[in-house]
Design a protein around this motif. Structure first.
Motif, PDB file in Angstrom:
ATOM      1  N   VAL A  64      23.539  17.848  16.706  1.00  0.00           N
ATOM      2  CA  VAL A  64      22.832  16.711  17.306  1.00  0.00           C
ATOM      3  C   VAL A  64      23.208  15.453  16.544  1.00  0.00           C
ATOM      4  CG1 VAL A  64      20.861  18.079  18.104  1.00  0.00           C
ATOM      5  CG2 VAL A  64      20.806  17.087  15.847  1.00  0.00           C
ATOM      6  N   GLU A  65      23.056  14.304  17.197  1.00  0.00           N
ATOM      7  CA  GLU A  65      23.321  13.031  16.535  1.00  0.00           C
ATOM      8  C   GLU A  65      22.065  12.567  15.817  1.00  0.00           C
ATOM      9  OE1 GLU A  65      24.990   9.982  18.956  1.00  0.00           O
ATOM     10  OE2 GLU A  65      26.478  11.318  19.833  1.00  0.00           O
ATOM     11  N   VAL A  66      22.212  12.211  14.552  1.00  0.00           N
ATOM     12  CA  VAL A  66      21.095  11.710  13.768  1.00  0.00           C
ATOM     13  C   VAL A  66      21.511  10.395  13.124  1.00  0.00           C
ATOM     14  CG1 VAL A  66      20.113  13.983  13.301  1.00  0.00           C
ATOM     15  CG2 VAL A  66      21.797  13.046  11.744  1.00  0.00           C
ATOM     16  N   PRO A  67      20.578   9.470  12.916  1.00  0.00           N
ATOM     17  CA  PRO A  67      20.937   8.196  12.299  1.00  0.00           C
ATOM     18  C   PRO A  67      21.209   8.358  10.805  1.00  0.00           C
ATOM     19  CG  PRO A  67      18.583   8.288  12.681  1.00  0.00           C
ATOM     20  CD  PRO A  67      19.174   9.512  13.309  1.00  0.00           C
ATOM     21  N   ASP A  68      22.094   7.535  10.286  1.00  0.00           N
ATOM     22  CA  ASP A  68      22.393   7.491   8.856  1.00  0.00           C
ATOM     23  C   ASP A  68      21.708   6.244   8.318  1.00  0.00           C
ATOM     24  OD1 ASP A  68      23.395   7.817   6.329  1.00  0.00           O
ATOM     25  OD2 ASP A  68      25.377   7.017   6.806  1.00  0.00           O
ATOM     26  N   VAL A  69      20.604   6.425   7.600  1.00  0.00           N
ATOM     27  CA  VAL A  69      19.786   5.307   7.153  1.00  0.00           C
ATOM     28  C   VAL A  69      19.806   5.251   5.629  1.00  0.00           C
ATOM     29  CG1 VAL A  69      17.467   4.324   7.166  1.00  0.00           C
ATOM     30  CG2 VAL A  69      18.296   5.587   9.152  1.00  0.00           C
TER      31      VAL A  69
END
Length: 92
Positions: A64-69
């Motif tokens: 899945v796509e997850v944000p890089d924060v």
């Protein structure tokens, strides 16, 4: 978004669990016989056999796509609760 998805998933699991139960009454209920002198037959509550659904939960790997924060941490003074608990005396 992730919390909402998890809430929907758990709601679905609970719904399946609640609707998937098989409840069979095994004994009729009976009201107690009561005399004026407060003695009598105590009565009988109904009994039930409940069989829940079988659930097979397994883990599978999914991409899945997850944000890089990147988070910058700062120190800040805030008010926090400070609790003192006093248990009651056994003699009182």
């Amino acid at each position: 978004m992730k919390i909402r998805s998890l809430a929907l998933l758990f709601s679905g699991v609970l719904l399946v669990g609640a609707l998937g139960c098989d409840v069979d009454q095994t004994e009729q209920g009976e009201l107690p016989d009561v005399d004026v002198d407060v003695s009598g037959d105590p009565g009988n509550m109904p009994e039930y056999d409940v069989e829940g659904p079988e659930v097979d939960a397994q883990m599978e790997e999914t991409t899945v796509e997850v944000p890089d924060v990147d988070v910058e941490m700062k120190e800040k003074q805030i008010e926090t609760p400070d609790l003192d608990v006093t248990l009651p005396d056994e003699n009182e």
